[in-house]
Write an enzyme that holds these catalytic residues in place. Structure first.
Site, PDB file in Angstrom:
ATOM      1  N   GLU A  84      21.063   1.610 -73.895  1.00 55.66           N
ATOM      2  CA  GLU A  84      19.906   1.474 -74.467  1.00 55.66           C
ATOM      3  C   GLU A  84      19.531   2.969 -75.260  1.00 55.66           C
ATOM      4  O   GLU A  84      20.120   4.004 -74.545  1.00 55.66           O
ATOM      5  CB  GLU A  84      18.657   1.241 -73.881  1.00 55.66           C
ATOM      6  CG  GLU A  84      18.295  -0.240 -73.792  1.00 55.66           C
ATOM      7  CD  GLU A  84      19.217  -0.954 -72.755  1.00 55.66           C
ATOM      8  OE1 GLU A  84      19.071  -2.245 -72.918  1.00 55.66           O
ATOM      9  OE2 GLU A  84      19.885  -0.623 -71.913  1.00 55.66           O
ATOM     10  N   THR A  85      19.006   2.982 -76.381  1.00 56.12           N
ATOM     11  CA  THR A  85      18.543   4.225 -77.180  1.00 56.12           C
ATOM     12  C   THR A  85      16.857   3.843 -77.178  1.00 56.12           C
ATOM     13  O   THR A  85      16.450   2.857 -77.571  1.00 56.12           O
ATOM     14  CB  THR A  85      19.072   4.415 -78.313  1.00 56.12           C
ATOM     15  OG1 THR A  85      20.334   4.918 -78.212  1.00 56.12           O
ATOM     16  CG2 THR A  85      18.385   5.628 -78.975  1.00 56.12           C
TER      17      THR A  85
END
Length: 269
Positions: A44-45
């Site tokens: 995830e970003t």
């Protein structure tokens, strides 16, 4: 734009779950955010934007390299760590995040640096195991459930089975689920249960997420009922590994852990 890489649910670099944390000064196009997440290649970003809202301090949006997701624990922890670590938020002040699909999330910081997140519980309801699930995991299944995030929670015989798991990712991708959480009771070593998480439809490569905070929204009520305690410690037994403390509070779960900044720089585009 300032960007950090933070290892969450660990007290040392290169362990736990890494997340890209992008500190926005103004709203950004979702397509651009998705491209940044694809470039970063972390599970995830997260994009953090100051909120003009009396009930929230920041807005959060989470992206895998492939899709935007409704809830992500480790990237929320990473975001709070980044805001405290950069001095954006005072260490004694709670952070209130506004999200698109998971409501308000609050993070507090203890004096020793332990971060605690208030998340919605996501108990799994018993279901028949989908066709092909046992074959894809290569293990007998003791119990199978599904929660509101469309995650399948699967109990297997023991910790050794969880640690040795080598699933057929293509087989898992054919099953209707955001992810598959595989868990067993702990065999000692300072944790009550172990787990691993595979998101075959949303994560590239081996599809394994190193440490999954949102999965513990299902794991906490599951193990609290079986072990008769509301405060537990989970260990996610991926190659990187990470510890998540959980406390069940009615329909909420407090997820606690630490984090480490490993990169602090500027995104040039």
């Amino acid at each position: 734009m300032r960007m950090l890489v933070v290892d969450a649910f660990t007290d040392r670099p290169f362990a736990g779950n890494p997340a890209g944390v992008c500190l926005l000064a103004e709203p950004a196009d979702p397509g651009w955010m998705q491209r940044v997440a694809a470039e970063m290649k972390h599970s995830e970003t997260v994009f953090v934007l100051p909120a003009e809202d009396p009930d929230a301090d920041f807005e959060l949006r989470w992206f895998t390299p492939v899709v935007e997701v409704a809830l992500c624990g480790h990237a929320t922890l990473a975001s709070a760590h980044a805001l405290y670590d950069t001095g954006t938020v005072a260490p004694d002040r709670p952070i209130r995040f506004r999200t698109l699909k998971s409501g308000a999330l609050t993070v507090t910081r203890a004096g020793d640096g332990l971060l605690s997140m208030d998340f919605p519980a996501g108990p799994a309801e018993p279901v028949d195991a989908p066709a092909g699930l046992a074959e894809a995991l290569g293990l007998p299944l003791l119990w199978t459930g599904r929660n509101f995030q469309n995650d399948l929670l699967v109990e297997v015989a023991d910790e050794r089975s969880v640690r040795g798991l080598a699933p057929d990712i293509a087989g898992l991708a054919r099953i209707d689920a955001r992810g598959v959480i595989v868990t067993a009771a702990g065999a000692g070593g300072g944790h009550d249960f172990v787990s691993r998480f595979f998101g075959a439809r949303v994560l590239p490569g081996d599809a394994e997420d190193p440490v999954t905070g949102s999965a513990h929204c299902a794991l906490a009520p599951f193990w609290a009922e079986r072990l008769g305690r509301t405060e537990l410690t989970g260990y996610q037994a991926s190659a990187r590994g990470g510890q998540v403390r959980v406390a069940l509070r009615g329909d909420r779960v407090i997820l606690s852990g630490t984090a480490v900044t490993v990169l602090d720089g500027t995104l040039a585009v």
